[in-house]
Design a protein around this motif. Structure first.
Motif, PDB file in Angstrom:
ATOM      1  N   VAL A 103       0.818  -1.210   0.000  1.00 19.59           N
ATOM      2  CA  VAL A 103       0.000   0.000   0.000  1.00 19.59           C
ATOM      3  C   VAL A 103       0.855   1.265   0.000  1.00 19.59           C
ATOM      4  CG1 VAL A 103      -1.760   1.296   1.255  1.00 19.59           C
ATOM      5  CG2 VAL A 103      -1.918  -1.205   1.098  1.00 19.59           C
ATOM      6  N   ARG A 107       0.780   4.122  -2.832  1.00 21.36           N
ATOM      7  CA  ARG A 107       0.447   5.527  -2.571  1.00 21.36           C
ATOM      8  C   ARG A 107       1.444   6.454  -3.250  1.00 21.36           C
ATOM      9  NH1 ARG A 107      -4.759   5.672  -1.625  1.00 21.36           N
ATOM     10  NH2 ARG A 107      -5.367   4.261   0.063  1.00 21.36           N
ATOM     11  N   GLU A 110       0.660   6.416  -6.943  1.00 23.63           N
ATOM     12  CA  GLU A 110      -0.554   7.191  -7.208  1.00 23.63           C
ATOM     13  C   GLU A 110      -0.266   8.695  -7.213  1.00 23.63           C
ATOM     14  OE1 GLU A 110      -3.696   9.784  -6.076  1.00 23.63           O
ATOM     15  OE2 GLU A 110      -2.539   8.875  -4.448  1.00 23.63           O
ATOM     16  N   VAL A 146      -6.699   0.490 -11.027  1.00 26.80           N
ATOM     17  CA  VAL A 146      -6.398   0.710  -9.610  1.00 26.80           C
ATOM     18  C   VAL A 146      -6.204   2.198  -9.329  1.00 26.80           C
ATOM     19  CG1 VAL A 146      -4.619   0.377  -7.855  1.00 26.80           C
ATOM     20  CG2 VAL A 146      -5.487  -1.589  -9.129  1.00 26.80           C
ATOM     21  N   MET A 150      -7.971   4.676  -6.652  1.00 24.88           N
ATOM     22  CA  MET A 150      -7.219   5.367  -5.616  1.00 24.88           C
ATOM     23  C   MET A 150      -7.439   6.877  -5.669  1.00 24.88           C
ATOM     24  SD  MET A 150      -3.620   3.219  -5.586  1.00 24.88           S
ATOM     25  CE  MET A 150      -3.033   4.006  -4.075  1.00 24.88           C
ATOM     26  N   LEU A 186      -7.749  -1.524  -3.188  1.00 28.10           N
ATOM     27  CA  LEU A 186      -7.402  -0.181  -3.639  1.00 28.10           C
ATOM     28  C   LEU A 186      -8.462   0.452  -4.540  1.00 28.10           C
ATOM     29  CD1 LEU A 186      -3.677  -0.927  -4.590  1.00 28.10           C
ATOM     30  CD2 LEU A 186      -4.475   0.179  -2.494  1.00 28.10           C
TER      31      LEU A 186
END
Length: 310
Positions: A103, A107, A110, A146, A150, A186
């Motif tokens: 994760v 992040r 993202e 994904v 997110m 996610l």
């Protein structure tokens, strides 16, 4: 089970249980480079879990044929190179699957990535209108879905129960199930099978959420022929049916890698369907996808499907 099949299944067990997860734990640049090298070896050996499942190699030869169909003006060496690169990008996509369960790393990815048209998509979601988003197996397609989740969209993905075919080596099946569950955490949504969970997807659209499906697998039950990659193919029209039933919009997307740990989701903006014509509705979506498939055919990891449906 013959000797070659047994040997292939042993190799798959080692590869998907040990090698690919190990690559996913390496620094991004190192892991990606190693994944691309793995793909080059796969190309040289014509090694693919689908080939082993059916008992004979076919991915390399069909991909080579597909490259010639997409760019018929190109010569033999170009087609050989692009075929090998298809294996490399497929391996990269499998490496990306190992990132979804990390994760903190996701992040950071993202934050460094973008979804074109995101504000408009979020606004449509706030209005309570669903969007059926048609994609294809190009480059970083799973990463793209994904990232949309997110960044605030409630994304659901239509999958197929075919991945549970018992001919597929158990470690490969387990690898994909881990991938799907990690993606779900996610997505703000669910990845489920169209064979058993269609009510879920209709409900999601009626709530104003996004449903993604892959449109580059021609539909054997379809009677709608759509221009695609220089010919007319019998393409699936499920996106049109879903949008018509739920009053949703339709859109299209591709996801491409722009650098290590950096991706861009490019979208064809959502539009109203033609309630009388799935062909008029879907032709603009397939034109959008075709532009990208022609631009980077080596990143179309399902290119081997094209010769079988032309």
């Amino acid at each position: 089970m013959g000797f070659l099949e047994k040997r292939g299944n042993i190799l798959l067990a080692c590869d998907y249980r040990r090698v690919v997860p190990l690559l996913g734990r390496l620094p991004l640049a190192v892991g990606q480079a190693a994944a691309m090298l793995r793909g080059l070896v796969q190309a040289a050996c014509d090694y693919d879990w689908r080939s082993i499942a059916v008992g004979f190699p076919y991915i390399r030869s069909r991909t080579y044929t597909a490259m010639g169909m997409i760019r018929p003006e190109k010569g033999r060496m170009w087609k050989i190179r692009k075929t090998a690169e298809r294996f490399m990008h497929n391996s990269k996509e499998e490496w990306q699957a190992c990132l979804f369960g990390q994760v903190d790393r996701m992040r950071r990815i993202e934050q460094n990535s973008a979804v074109d048209g995101l504000d408009a998509l979020l606004d449509i979601q706030r209005q309570g209108r669903g969007v059926v988003m048609v994609g294809c197996h190009l480059d970083s397609f799973c990463m793209g879905m994904v990232l949309m989740g997110m960044k605030g969209l409630r994304v659901h993905i239509i999958n197929t129960v075919a991945i549970e075919d018992e001919r597929i080596q158990p470690d490969v099946r387990a690898f994909f199930q881990r991938k799907y569950r990690a993606m779900e955490r996610l997505l703000n949504g669910l990845m489920a099978y169209h064979e058993t969970e269609m009510p879920h997807f209709y409900g999601a659209l009626e709530r104003g959420e996004t449903v993604c499906l892959m449109g580059d697998v021609p539909g054997s039950k379809s009677d709608v022929w759509i221009p695609f990659l220089g010919t007319r193919l019998r393409m699936p029209v499920g996106a049109w049916h879903m949008a018509k039933r739920t009053g949703s919009l339709v859109a299209a997307f591709v996801a491409v890698q722009e650098g290590v740990g950096r991706y861009r989701v490019v979208t064809l903006p959502p539009r109203e369907i033609d309630p009388e014509s799935p062909e008029k509705t879907l032709v603009p979506l397939y034109r959008f996808l075709e532009v990208w498939l022609r631009r980077m055919p080596e990143r179309w990891v399902s290119a081997d499907l094209l010769p079988a449906y032309s």
